[in-house]
Design an enzyme around this catalytic site. Sequence first.
Site, PDB file in Angstrom:
ATOM      1  N   LYS A  88       0.914  -1.148  -0.065  1.00  0.00           N
ATOM      2  CA  LYS A  88      -0.083   0.022   0.235  1.00  0.00           C
ATOM      3  C   LYS A  88       1.027   1.450  -0.086  1.00  0.00           C
ATOM      4  CE  LYS A  88      -3.689  -2.472   2.463  1.00  0.00           C
ATOM      5  NZ  LYS A  88      -4.694  -2.261   3.627  1.00  0.00           N
ATOM      6  N   TYR A 110     -12.609  -3.418  -2.601  1.00  0.00           N
ATOM      7  CA  TYR A 110     -13.022  -3.199  -1.429  1.00  0.00           C
ATOM      8  C   TYR A 110     -14.717  -3.222  -1.326  1.00  0.00           C
ATOM      9  CZ  TYR A 110      -8.429  -2.447   0.519  1.00  0.00           C
ATOM     10  OH  TYR A 110      -7.077  -2.655   1.040  1.00  0.00           O
ATOM     11  N   PHE A 119     -15.919   4.764   7.017  1.00  0.00           N
ATOM     12  CA  PHE A 119     -14.715   5.016   6.833  1.00  0.00           C
ATOM     13  C   PHE A 119     -14.019   4.901   5.371  1.00  0.00           C
ATOM     14  CE2 PHE A 119     -13.264   0.333   6.614  1.00  0.00           C
ATOM     15  CZ  PHE A 119     -14.174  -0.108   7.459  1.00  0.00           C
ATOM     16  N   ARG A 150      -1.340 -14.237   6.137  1.00  0.00           N
ATOM     17  CA  ARG A 150      -2.260 -13.434   6.721  1.00  0.00           C
ATOM     18  C   ARG A 150      -1.551 -13.489   8.159  1.00  0.00           C
ATOM     19  NH1 ARG A 150      -6.503 -10.671   4.621  1.00  0.00           N
ATOM     20  NH2 ARG A 150      -7.850 -10.942   6.702  1.00  0.00           N
ATOM     21  N   THR A 166      -5.766  -6.586  10.966  1.00  0.00           N
ATOM     22  CA  THR A 166      -6.077  -5.219  10.277  1.00  0.00           C
ATOM     23  C   THR A 166      -5.451  -4.079  11.121  1.00  0.00           C
ATOM     24  OG1 THR A 166      -7.897  -6.242   9.368  1.00  0.00           O
ATOM     25  CG2 THR A 166      -7.840  -3.782   9.316  1.00  0.00           C
ATOM     26  N   ARG A 190       2.499  -5.520   9.943  1.00  0.00           N
ATOM     27  CA  ARG A 190       1.831  -4.555  10.203  1.00  0.00           C
ATOM     28  C   ARG A 190       2.177  -4.087  11.720  1.00  0.00           C
ATOM     29  NH1 ARG A 190      -4.006  -6.636   7.913  1.00  0.00           N
ATOM     30  NH2 ARG A 190      -3.936  -5.571   5.907  1.00  0.00           N
ATOM     31  N   ASN A 204      -1.987   0.127   6.995  1.00  0.00           N
ATOM     32  CA  ASN A 204      -1.462  -1.254   7.634  1.00  0.00           C
ATOM     33  C   ASN A 204      -0.354  -1.811   6.408  1.00  0.00           C
ATOM     34  OD1 ASN A 204      -3.211  -2.015   5.871  1.00  0.00           O
ATOM     35  ND2 ASN A 204      -4.767  -2.849   7.423  1.00  0.00           N
ATOM     36  N   HIS A 234      -1.908  -5.441   1.493  1.00  0.00           N
ATOM     37  CA  HIS A 234      -3.271  -6.408   1.377  1.00  0.00           C
ATOM     38  C   HIS A 234      -2.724  -7.767   1.103  1.00  0.00           C
ATOM     39  CE1 HIS A 234      -6.954  -7.982  -0.054  1.00  0.00           C
ATOM     40  NE2 HIS A 234      -6.103  -8.513  -1.198  1.00  0.00           N
ATOM     41  N   GLU A 262      -8.944 -11.815  -7.322  1.00  0.00           N
ATOM     42  CA  GLU A 262      -8.021 -10.546  -7.127  1.00  0.00           C
ATOM     43  C   GLU A 262      -6.699 -10.915  -8.001  1.00  0.00           C
ATOM     44  OE1 GLU A 262      -7.061 -10.572  -2.860  1.00  0.00           O
ATOM     45  OE2 GLU A 262      -9.170  -9.847  -2.351  1.00  0.00           O
TER      46      GLU A 262
HETATM   47  P1  ADP Z   1      -7.969  -6.817   5.926  1.00  0.00           P
HETATM   48  O1  ADP Z   1      -6.936  -5.621   4.884  1.00  0.00           O
HETATM   49  O2  ADP Z   1      -6.990  -7.129   7.268  1.00  0.00           O
HETATM   50  O3  ADP Z   1      -8.393  -8.143   5.373  1.00  0.00           O
HETATM   51  P2  ADP Z   1     -10.437  -5.653   5.704  1.00  0.00           P
HETATM   52  O4  ADP Z   1     -10.742  -6.311   4.486  1.00  0.00           O
HETATM   53  O5  ADP Z   1     -11.476  -5.551   6.615  1.00  0.00           O
HETATM   54  O6  ADP Z   1      -8.826  -5.732   6.474  1.00  0.00           O
HETATM   55  O7  ADP Z   1     -10.245  -4.148   5.077  1.00  0.00           O
HETATM   56  C1  ADP Z   1      -9.510  -3.691   4.265  1.00  0.00           C
HETATM   57  C2  ADP Z   1      -8.867  -2.519   4.405  1.00  0.00           C
HETATM   58  O8  ADP Z   1      -9.578  -1.397   4.750  1.00  0.00           O
HETATM   59  C3  ADP Z   1      -7.967  -2.660   5.637  1.00  0.00           C
HETATM   60  O9  ADP Z   1      -6.712  -3.159   5.222  1.00  0.00           O
HETATM   61  C4  ADP Z   1      -7.816  -1.111   5.913  1.00  0.00           C
HETATM   62  O10 ADP Z   1      -6.663  -0.299   5.191  1.00  0.00           O
HETATM   63  C5  ADP Z   1      -9.108  -0.534   5.773  1.00  0.00           C
HETATM   64  N1  ADP Z   1      -9.836  -0.602   7.115  1.00  0.00           N
HETATM   65  C6  ADP Z   1     -10.451  -1.436   7.453  1.00  0.00           C
HETATM   66  N2  ADP Z   1     -11.264  -1.421   8.600  1.00  0.00           N
HETATM   67  C7  ADP Z   1     -10.991  -0.031   8.788  1.00  0.00           C
HETATM   68  C8  ADP Z   1     -11.440   1.076  10.000  1.00  0.00           C
HETATM   69  N3  ADP Z   1     -12.335   0.633  10.952  1.00  0.00           N
HETATM   70  N4  ADP Z   1     -11.013   2.315   9.789  1.00  0.00           N
HETATM   71  C9  ADP Z   1     -10.332   2.490   8.514  1.00  0.00           C
HETATM   72  N5  ADP Z   1      -9.583   1.642   7.704  1.00  0.00           N
HETATM   73  C10 ADP Z   1     -10.057   0.296   7.784  1.00  0.00           C
END
Ligand code: ADP
Length: 144
Positions: free
Chosen positions: A9, A49, A57, A85, A91, A102, A117, A120, A131
Amino acid sequence: MEKTLILLKPDCVQQKIVGKVIARFEEAGFTIRANKMIQLTDDVLREHYAHIAEFPFYPSVEEFMKETPVVALVLEADGIIDTMREMLGVTDCLEADAGTIRADWGSKEDGKNKMCNIAHASDSAEAAEVEIKRFFSEDEVFSY
Ligand code: ADP
């Protein structure tokens, strides 16, 4: 053998730690099958997403993910989806286990710790298949 889609990212690119993160993947024994830099757009982000697009958010995630191009990779290894993972951590960078990507490099800043973070990674084999096709054409994924 299993493949996963990784996006390094904008916070990873901005910190100039792309090489360090990829080194960690190579040290884990993962094989690089594809790699390129991509400027994400609203359309592709909305698709990628879709599961968070209705959350309040989401607009800030969209802005963040467009701050710089991202580095996309396809990596391969036995059981890589779960291993990756685990290597990445959860996350929220403040909640991620010590030693994860992370926890080591993600944002600890209030309001950014859940968003910035570093990377992805696909969360299932089904997601990985979709994907990988989203970001790479067939001839960009090498089976050397
Ligand atoms: P992950 O990347 O850990 O699989 P998710 O698929 O739930 O997490 O979310 C996608 C991305 O959206 C996250 O990696 C993060 O960049 C962002 N994100 C998720 N939850 C939040 C939140 N509560 N506030 C801000 N950004 C978020």
